[in-house]
Design a protein around this motif. Structure first.
Motif, PDB file in Angstrom:
ATOM      1  N   LEU A   1       0.842  -1.207   0.000  1.00  0.00           N
ATOM      2  CA  LEU A   1       0.000   0.000   0.000  1.00  0.00           C
ATOM      3  C   LEU A   1       0.871   1.247   0.000  1.00  0.00           C
ATOM      4  O   LEU A   1       0.589   2.214  -0.706  1.00  0.00           O
ATOM      5  N   GLY A   2       1.938   1.204   0.774  1.00  0.00           N
ATOM      6  CA  GLY A   2       2.878   2.326   0.797  1.00  0.00           C
ATOM      7  C   GLY A   2       3.526   2.544  -0.564  1.00  0.00           C
ATOM      8  O   GLY A   2       3.718   3.684  -1.000  1.00  0.00           O
ATOM      9  N   MET A   3       3.835   1.455  -1.249  1.00  0.00           N
ATOM     10  CA  MET A   3       4.433   1.562  -2.588  1.00  0.00           C
ATOM     11  C   MET A   3       3.441   2.179  -3.577  1.00  0.00           C
ATOM     12  O   MET A   3       3.821   3.002  -4.414  1.00  0.00           O
ATOM     13  N   ILE A   4       2.174   1.803  -3.463  1.00  0.00           N
ATOM     14  CA  ILE A   4       1.144   2.378  -4.333  1.00  0.00           C
ATOM     15  C   ILE A   4       0.985   3.863  -4.045  1.00  0.00           C
ATOM     16  O   ILE A   4       0.850   4.675  -4.959  1.00  0.00           O
ATOM     17  N   MET A   5       1.021   4.227  -2.762  1.00  0.00           N
ATOM     18  CA  MET A   5       0.906   5.643  -2.389  1.00  0.00           C
ATOM     19  C   MET A   5       2.090   6.444  -2.931  1.00  0.00           C
ATOM     20  O   MET A   5       1.910   7.555  -3.431  1.00  0.00           O
ATOM     21  N   LEU A   6       3.279   5.896  -2.831  1.00  0.00           N
ATOM     22  CA  LEU A   6       4.470   6.580  -3.353  1.00  0.00           C
ATOM     23  C   LEU A   6       4.359   6.750  -4.866  1.00  0.00           C
ATOM     24  O   LEU A   6       4.641   7.828  -5.401  1.00  0.00           O
ATOM     25  N   LEU A   7       3.922   5.705  -5.552  1.00  0.00           N
ATOM     26  CA  LEU A   7       3.707   5.806  -6.996  1.00  0.00           C
ATOM     27  C   LEU A   7       2.680   6.886  -7.303  1.00  0.00           C
ATOM     28  O   LEU A   7       2.870   7.684  -8.230  1.00  0.00           O
ATOM     29  N   SER A   8       1.614   6.949  -6.527  1.00  0.00           N
ATOM     30  CA  SER A   8       0.578   7.958  -6.732  1.00  0.00           C
ATOM     31  C   SER A   8       1.144   9.374  -6.627  1.00  0.00           C
ATOM     32  O   SER A   8       0.852  10.235  -7.454  1.00  0.00           O
ATOM     33  N   GLU A   9       1.961   9.602  -5.617  1.00  0.00           N
ATOM     34  CA  GLU A   9       2.579  10.922  -5.431  1.00  0.00           C
ATOM     35  C   GLU A   9       3.476  11.276  -6.618  1.00  0.00           C
ATOM     36  O   GLU A   9       3.415  12.388  -7.146  1.00  0.00           O
ATOM     37  N   LYS A  10       4.305  10.334  -7.029  1.00  0.00           N
ATOM     38  CA  LYS A  10       5.223  10.590  -8.146  1.00  0.00           C
ATOM     39  C   LYS A  10       4.453  10.786  -9.453  1.00  0.00           C
ATOM     40  O   LYS A  10       4.814  11.629 -10.269  1.00  0.00           O
ATOM     41  N   ALA A  11       3.393  10.014  -9.639  1.00  0.00           N
ATOM     42  CA  ALA A  11       2.576  10.145 -10.853  1.00  0.00           C
ATOM     43  C   ALA A  11       1.889  11.503 -10.891  1.00  0.00           C
ATOM     44  O   ALA A  11       1.819  12.146 -11.946  1.00  0.00           O
ATOM     45  N   GLN A  12       1.381  11.940  -9.753  1.00  0.00           N
ATOM     46  CA  GLN A  12       0.711  13.233  -9.690  1.00  0.00           C
ATOM     47  C   GLN A  12       1.672  14.364 -10.057  1.00  0.00           C
ATOM     48  O   GLN A  12       1.286  15.312 -10.741  1.00  0.00           O
ATOM     49  N   GLU A  13       2.926  14.253  -9.656  1.00  0.00           N
ATOM     50  CA  GLU A  13       3.932  15.270  -9.975  1.00  0.00           C
ATOM     51  C   GLU A  13       4.145  15.426 -11.472  1.00  0.00           C
ATOM     52  O   GLU A  13       4.520  16.502 -11.940  1.00  0.00           O
ATOM     53  N   VAL A  14       3.930  14.356 -12.230  1.00  0.00           N
ATOM     54  CA  VAL A  14       4.133  14.414 -13.683  1.00  0.00           C
ATOM     55  C   VAL A  14       2.808  14.391 -14.454  1.00  0.00           C
ATOM     56  O   VAL A  14       2.782  14.164 -15.663  1.00  0.00           O
ATOM     57  N   GLY A  15       1.695  14.624 -13.741  1.00  0.00           N
ATOM     58  CA  GLY A  15       0.399  14.760 -14.394  1.00  0.00           C
ATOM     59  C   GLY A  15      -0.259  13.456 -14.813  1.00  0.00           C
ATOM     60  O   GLY A  15      -1.035  13.439 -15.764  1.00  0.00           O
ATOM     61  N   LYS A  16       0.037  12.386 -14.101  1.00  0.00           N
ATOM     62  CA  LYS A  16      -0.557  11.088 -14.434  1.00  0.00           C
ATOM     63  C   LYS A  16      -1.454  10.604 -13.287  1.00  0.00           C
ATOM     64  O   LYS A  16      -1.253  10.979 -12.143  1.00  0.00           O
ATOM     65  N   THR A  17      -2.412   9.776 -13.640  1.00  0.00           N
ATOM     66  CA  THR A  17      -3.361   9.220 -12.683  1.00  0.00           C
ATOM     67  C   THR A  17      -3.123   7.724 -12.541  1.00  0.00           C
ATOM     68  O   THR A  17      -2.770   7.058 -13.512  1.00  0.00           O
ATOM     69  N   ILE A  18      -3.358   7.196 -11.352  1.00  0.00           N
ATOM     70  CA  ILE A  18      -3.255   5.759 -11.096  1.00  0.00           C
ATOM     71  C   ILE A  18      -4.663   5.178 -11.104  1.00  0.00           C
ATOM     72  O   ILE A  18      -5.559   5.687 -10.415  1.00  0.00           O
ATOM     73  N   VAL A  19      -4.862   4.120 -11.873  1.00  0.00           N
ATOM     74  CA  VAL A  19      -6.144   3.417 -11.898  1.00  0.00           C
ATOM     75  C   VAL A  19      -5.879   1.961 -11.523  1.00  0.00           C
ATOM     76  O   VAL A  19      -5.087   1.286 -12.180  1.00  0.00           O
ATOM     77  N   ILE A  20      -6.521   1.510 -10.463  1.00  0.00           N
ATOM     78  CA  ILE A  20      -6.417   0.113 -10.044  1.00  0.00           C
ATOM     79  C   ILE A  20      -7.605  -0.619 -10.650  1.00  0.00           C
ATOM     80  O   ILE A  20      -8.754  -0.249 -10.405  1.00  0.00           O
TER      81      ILE A  20
END
Length: 104
Positions: free
Chosen positions: A59-78
């Motif tokens: 879950l922490g890894m997904i959250m970290l990915l979410s933060e990094k994705a948001q910085e570059v304008g991308k969305t995470i979809v599970i």
């Protein structure tokens, strides 16, 4: 854990199979890092139907990915989370994270 990467239209799909836990951190990071490059794909899809186990470190890894994705304008979809994954995501309130969308 295994991750298979596919590009489709405007998204990058990371199909995750097996145990998604602390021991998988390097595999997960190696798979998602190229997805954060500037590219036309605005969505990083985590296809989780094949996940057998999910723990708090994942879950922490997904959250970290979410933060990094948001910085570059991308969305995470599970997508396609199985019942085990749904239970863990619900307990953690992942659906309330602004940059993460869960699709059954």
């Amino acid at each position: 854990m295994q991750i298979f990467t596919t590009k489709l239209d405007d998204k990058i799909i990371l199909q995750i199979k097996g145990r998604f836990d602390f021991n998988s951190r390097h595999i997960f990071k190696d798979a998602y890092t190229p997805c954060l490059q500037i590219s036309p794909e605005k969505t990083i899809e985590l296809e989780m139907s094949g996940v057998e186990y999910l723990d708090s470190s994942s879950l922490g890894m997904i959250m970290l990915l979410s933060e990094k994705a948001q910085e570059v304008g991308k969305t995470i979809v599970i997508t396609h989370p199985n019942q085990t994954v749904v239970q863990v995501l619900d307990i953690a309130n992942i659906a309330k994270v602004p940059n993460i969308v869960i699709e059954s």
